[in-house]
Design an enzyme around this catalytic site. Structure first.
Site, PDB file in Angstrom:
ATOM      1  N   MET A  30      25.583  37.745  11.300  1.00 15.31           N
ATOM      2  CA  MET A  30      25.048  38.905  12.020  1.00 15.31           C
ATOM      3  C   MET A  30      24.170  38.448  13.187  1.00 15.31           C
ATOM      4  SD  MET A  30      24.574  41.916   9.277  1.00 15.31           S
ATOM      5  CE  MET A  30      22.976  41.459   8.620  1.00 15.31           C
ATOM      6  N   GLY A  36      20.067  27.717   9.108  1.00 14.43           N
ATOM      7  CA  GLY A  36      20.936  28.079   7.977  1.00 14.43           C
ATOM      8  C   GLY A  36      22.352  28.334   8.472  1.00 14.43           C
ATOM      9  N   HIS A  37      22.460  29.203   9.483  1.00 16.92           N
ATOM     10  CA  HIS A  37      23.776  29.474  10.075  1.00 16.92           C
ATOM     11  C   HIS A  37      24.400  28.177  10.626  1.00 16.92           C
ATOM     12  CE1 HIS A  37      21.686  33.488  10.909  1.00 16.92           C
ATOM     13  NE2 HIS A  37      22.706  33.844  10.141  1.00 16.92           N
ATOM     14  N   GLN A  61      26.957  48.187   6.182  1.00 17.93           N
ATOM     15  CA  GLN A  61      26.295  47.540   5.052  1.00 17.93           C
ATOM     16  C   GLN A  61      24.794  47.839   5.026  1.00 17.93           C
ATOM     17  OE1 GLN A  61      27.460  43.468   6.413  1.00 17.93           O
ATOM     18  NE2 GLN A  61      25.406  42.874   5.808  1.00 17.93           N
ATOM     19  N   LYS A 149      22.202  31.118  -0.113  1.00 13.89           N
ATOM     20  CA  LYS A 149      21.006  31.967   0.023  1.00 13.89           C
ATOM     21  C   LYS A 149      21.356  33.396  -0.390  1.00 13.89           C
ATOM     22  CE  LYS A 149      17.733  34.301   2.517  1.00 13.89           C
ATOM     23  NZ  LYS A 149      18.355  35.388   3.229  1.00 13.89           N
ATOM     24  N   ASP A 150      22.553  33.840   0.010  1.00 14.12           N
ATOM     25  CA  ASP A 150      23.050  35.152  -0.418  1.00 14.12           C
ATOM     26  C   ASP A 150      23.998  34.932  -1.589  1.00 14.12           C
ATOM     27  OD1 ASP A 150      22.120  37.103   1.899  1.00 14.12           O
ATOM     28  OD2 ASP A 150      22.733  35.227   2.821  1.00 14.12           O
TER      29      ASP A 150
HETATM   30  P1  AMP Z   1      23.671  36.635   8.054  1.00 16.29           P
HETATM   31  O1  AMP Z   1      23.696  36.441   9.540  1.00 16.29           O
HETATM   32  O2  AMP Z   1      22.301  36.798   7.508  1.00 16.29           O
HETATM   33  O3  AMP Z   1      24.640  37.691   7.598  1.00 16.29           O
HETATM   34  O4  AMP Z   1      24.193  35.277   7.410  1.00 16.29           O
HETATM   35  C1  AMP Z   1      25.446  34.728   7.757  1.00 16.29           C
HETATM   36  C2  AMP Z   1      25.767  33.606   6.808  1.00 16.29           C
HETATM   37  O5  AMP Z   1      24.755  32.604   6.867  1.00 16.29           O
HETATM   38  C3  AMP Z   1      25.825  34.068   5.338  1.00 16.29           C
HETATM   39  O6  AMP Z   1      26.902  33.410   4.692  1.00 16.29           O
HETATM   40  C4  AMP Z   1      24.500  33.619   4.801  1.00 16.29           C
HETATM   41  O7  AMP Z   1      24.514  33.370   3.413  1.00 16.29           O
HETATM   42  C5  AMP Z   1      24.286  32.331   5.569  1.00 16.29           C
HETATM   43  N1  AMP Z   1      22.867  31.984   5.584  1.00 16.29           N
HETATM   44  C6  AMP Z   1      21.832  32.787   5.934  1.00 16.29           C
HETATM   45  N2  AMP Z   1      20.648  32.143   5.771  1.00 16.29           N
HETATM   46  C7  AMP Z   1      20.948  30.919   5.279  1.00 16.29           C
HETATM   47  C8  AMP Z   1      20.160  29.785   4.890  1.00 16.29           C
HETATM   48  N3  AMP Z   1      18.833  29.786   4.965  1.00 16.29           N
HETATM   49  N4  AMP Z   1      20.812  28.685   4.438  1.00 16.29           N
HETATM   50  C9  AMP Z   1      22.169  28.660   4.352  1.00 16.29           C
HETATM   51  N5  AMP Z   1      22.957  29.705   4.710  1.00 16.29           N
HETATM   52  C10 AMP Z   1      22.360  30.814   5.168  1.00 16.29           C
END
Ligand code: AMP
Length: 288
Positions: A30, A36-37, A61, A149-150
């Site tokens: 997103m 993390g990303h 969502q 993390k998720d």
């Molecule tokens: P999001 O943009 O929050 O929807 O996250 C996109 C992807 O990045 C999802 O698969 C998350 O689980 C992963 N993600 C978010 N934060 C972290 C983190 N701190 N470490 C590893 N993966 C992450």
């Protein structure tokens, strides 16, 4: 880096690449990208010929009183980070492109979607599975990368892929943390300076509870250590859940005797409001 905002363009490119025998690694996000990303993207780069990243803040969502409108965005900064990592394609669709007028189809993974975060965010995982399935059909990945993390999200996506016989490998990647243990998240931006200073407590609480389990404590005692540590923070407004769970079913294990629990692992998981930020975190703990 190619940037496609239309589904047609992305699908055509994915077909060309697939026909040429290229493997496609996919990282759906997103946006408001952090380490993390980026760790998922690096892993995809290492394991595939082509890496596609999507940025789409998926409206379906988010609940009616959630943070869709103020969700942090920085598309220019994100593009810079993706270019620096040599990402091949950014898929950046608009809301209308993904959900045109008359849109009617949704995907639900039953059971798992109602637990933990699902109990507090009705419809959230229906939104996640729907958009991920759509993105898979558009990007046609060989492998797709998700963060632990998720934890619940990753589990649900794996279930969907298995149930619907999708020929895609789901790769779960470790949580990347700040120096004090706070799990990186776009939503950490909602923390004030002072809140940010204290937010490492969430990870410390998970570590304390894990330590109890390693010492041979029961699930009830570990769960109460988790909650007591969290309660020592003045910034925590509401603990939505904080307990010990079966990592396959997400059943709460508080009332289960550790001696009759046969699986090798449990997951400690929490969701809470830290100031104005809803934070989630978890830790897998090996029992023996
Ligand atoms: P999001 O943009 O929050 O929807 O996250 C996109 C992807 O990045 C999802 O698969 C998350 O689980 C992963 N993600 C978010 N934060 C972290 C983190 N701190 N470490 C590893 N993966 C992450």
């Amino acid at each position: 880096m190619d940037i496609f905002s239309e589904i047609d363009q992305m699908q055509r490119q994915a077909s060309i690449l697939t026909r040429a025998g290229k493997t496609i690694g996919f990282v759906p996000t997103m946006g408001y990208l952090h380490e993390g990303h980026l760790s998922l993207i690096r892993r995809s780069r290492a394991e595939n010929d082509i890496t596609v990243v999507s940025i789409f803040v998926n409206p379906i969502q988010f609940g009616p009183n959630e943070d869709l409108d103020r969700y942090p965005r920085d598309i220019e900064g994100d593009i810079e980070k993706l270019r620096a990592l040599n990402v091949d394609v950014l898929f950046l669709p608009s809301m209308k492109e993904m959900y045109p007028e008359g849109y009617k189809t949704y995907v639900i993974v039953e059971g798992l979607s109602d637990k933990l975060c699902g109990a507090f965010r009705p419809g959230h995982f229906r939104g996640v599975t729907t958009v991920v399935l759509k993105l898979f059909n558009i990007v046609k990945p060989t492998r797709a990368y998700f963060g632990l993390k998720d934890f619940q999200q990753t589990l649900i996506i794996k279930q969907m892929v298995r149930d619907l016989n999708m020929d895609i490998q789901i790769i779960a990647c470790p949580t990347i943390r700040e120096h004090d243990g706070l799990a990186m998240s776009s939503r950490n931006k909602y923390l004030t300076e002072e809140e940010r200073q204290g937010a490492g407590i969430v990870y410390r609480a998970l570590l304390n509870a894990a330590e109890k389990l390693k010492e041979g404590a029961g699930f009830k005692e570990a769960a109460s250590t988790l909650r007591e540590t969290l309660k020592s923070s003045p910034h925590i407004r509401e603990i939505q859940y904080a307990s010990v769970y079966d990592p396959e079913t997400l059943d709460d294990l508080t009332d289960v005797d550790v001696k009759i629990y046969k699986k090798p692992e449990v997951v400690l998981a929490v969701a809470l409001y830290y100031g104005n930020a809803r934070l989630i975190d978890n830790l897998l703990v090996k029992l023996r």
